[in-house]
Design an enzyme around this catalytic site. Structure first.
Site, PDB file in Angstrom:
ATOM      1  CG  ASN A   4      -1.684   1.258   1.424  1.00 36.67           C
ATOM      2  OD1 ASN A   4      -1.768   2.080   0.505  1.00 36.67           O
ATOM      3  ND2 ASN A   4      -2.274   1.432   2.596  1.00 36.67           N
ATOM      4  CE  LYS A   6       0.181   3.213   4.763  1.00 36.71           C
ATOM      5  NZ  LYS A   6       0.364   3.280   6.196  1.00 36.71           N
ATOM      6  CG  HIS A  91      -5.398   1.908   5.364  1.00 39.61           C
ATOM      7  ND1 HIS A  91      -4.917   2.864   6.241  1.00 39.61           N
ATOM      8  CD2 HIS A  91      -4.413   1.004   5.199  1.00 39.61           C
ATOM      9  CE1 HIS A  91      -3.678   2.530   6.577  1.00 39.61           C
ATOM     10  NE2 HIS A  91      -3.342   1.408   5.957  1.00 39.61           N
ATOM     11  CD  GLU A  93      -2.438   5.490   6.799  1.00 38.05           C
ATOM     12  OE1 GLU A  93      -2.474   5.554   5.557  1.00 38.05           O
ATOM     13  OE2 GLU A  93      -1.505   4.939   7.422  1.00 38.05           O
ATOM     14  CD  GLU A 163      -2.942  -2.370   7.344  1.00 33.86           C
ATOM     15  OE1 GLU A 163      -1.898  -2.674   6.767  1.00 33.86           O
ATOM     16  OE2 GLU A 163      -3.518  -1.284   7.186  1.00 33.86           O
ATOM     17  N   GLY A 169       3.330   2.386  10.610  1.00 37.45           N
ATOM     18  CA  GLY A 169       4.272   3.486  10.432  1.00 37.45           C
ATOM     19  C   GLY A 169       5.047   3.842  11.692  1.00 37.45           C
ATOM     20  CB  SER A 206       6.042  -1.703  11.698  1.00 36.96           C
ATOM     21  OG  SER A 206       5.687  -0.355  11.966  1.00 36.96           O
TER      22      SER A 206
HETATM   23  P1  13P Z   1       3.626   0.448   7.460  1.00 37.28           P
HETATM   24  O1  13P Z   1       4.091  -0.862   6.867  1.00 37.28           O
HETATM   25  O2  13P Z   1       4.337   1.643   6.913  1.00 37.28           O
HETATM   26  O3  13P Z   1       3.570   0.387   8.949  1.00 37.28           O
HETATM   27  O4  13P Z   1       2.094   0.633   6.969  1.00 37.28           O
HETATM   28  C1  13P Z   1       1.215  -0.410   7.117  1.00 37.28           C
HETATM   29  C2  13P Z   1      -0.043  -0.083   6.388  1.00 37.28           C
HETATM   30  O5  13P Z   1      -0.771   0.806   6.783  1.00 37.28           O
HETATM   31  C3  13P Z   1      -0.349  -0.845   5.171  1.00 37.28           C
HETATM   32  O6  13P Z   1      -1.649  -0.602   4.734  1.00 37.28           O
END
Ligand code: 13P
Length: 249
Positions: A4, A6, A91, A93, A163, A169, A206
């Site tokens: 992903n 983003k 997601h 976010e 997640e 992150g 992560s």
């Molecule tokens: P990270 O791997 O950067 O922690 O992000 C995970 C994520 O949100 C994948 O959708």
């Protein structure tokens, strides 16, 4: 193994990434590899990944199938015609910053399936929810108000991504045991609601080349949804090889 991206990478950067990444994962077998770039990168990504073992997905879609007055939105049929095969839905976010609700997650999942896209539906608890012992309660709510409303034949076509928000992150990966416990709980919800736990569940948060093996060693973890480490072709290729039975990297 899904990446992903983003809000990262331009069309030019997408082409450069795939020039390196596609040959690097050509030997990966027995698993789906998916890259989900921003919408504007889809044409470049689809073109570069044509006739390879890398599939392309979107990061969201609108719940209306028909064209309409929804400024700034993208429909499932647009994604499909652009060459996307997958789409991420719900997601954290989007839940946190764009007021995504369980009901909207459900509606978007239905729209994705109607357009012939394979949905990756995300669930996961916030740090304060984990710390106050509410993880299972949150996962159950997200499941019951979103995924559980699907018809069994729709449910059979989705992939779930667990997640935990506190691991995204932050560099603070869930331990393989913590992730597996959540996956087991989600699979239990699937058995309760649909009579079958036969659903792929990805872990996200992560995931890095140095922790992928421990995660994939858990029987409950079927794959991963990767943010930061999917932006670098070498690190994402290493992650993809961790679930491949045909080659080592
Ligand atoms: P990270 O791997 O950067 O922690 O992000 C995970 C994520 O949100 C994948 O959708």
């Amino acid at each position: 193994m899904a990446g992903n991206w983003k809000m990262c990478k331009t069309p030019g950067e997408t082409r450069s990434f795939l020039e390196k990444f596609i040959p690097a994962v050509a030997g990966v077998s027995d698993c789906d590899i998916v890259i989900c770039p921003p919408f504007v990168d889809l044409p470049a990504a689809v073109e570069a990944a044509r006739n390879t073992n890398v599939a392309i997905g979107g990061q969201n879609l609108h719940w209306e199938s028909k064209d309409g007055a929804f400024t700034g939105e993208i429909s499932g049929r647009m994604l499909k015609e652009a060459g996307a095969q997958w789409v991420i839905i719900g997601h954290s976010e989007r839940r946190q910053y764009f007021h995504e609700t369980d009901e909207l997650v459900y509606k978007r999942t239905v729209a994705a399936l109607a357009a012939g896209l394979k949905p990756i539906v995300c669930v996961g608890e916030m740090l304060k929810e984990r710390e106050s012992g509410q993880t299972h309660w949150v996962l159950e709510r997200q499941f019951n108000h979103g995924i559980a409303k699907l018809a069994p034949e729709q449910f059979a076509q989705i992939v779930i991504a667990y997640e935990p928000v506190w691991a995204i992150g932050t560099g603070r990966t869930a331990t393989p045991d913590i992730a597996a416990d959540a996956h087991r709980f989600i699979r239990g919800q699937a058995v309760e609601k649909f009579g079958s736990g036969d659903v792929r569940i990805l872990y996200g948060g992560s995931v890095k080349p140095d922790n992928i093996k421990g995660l994939m060693a858990q029987e409950e973890i079927d794959g991963v949804l990767v943010g930061g480490a999917s932006l670098d072709p070498d690190s994402f290729a290493t992650i993809c090889f961790a679930s491949s039975s045909s080659a080592s990297h």
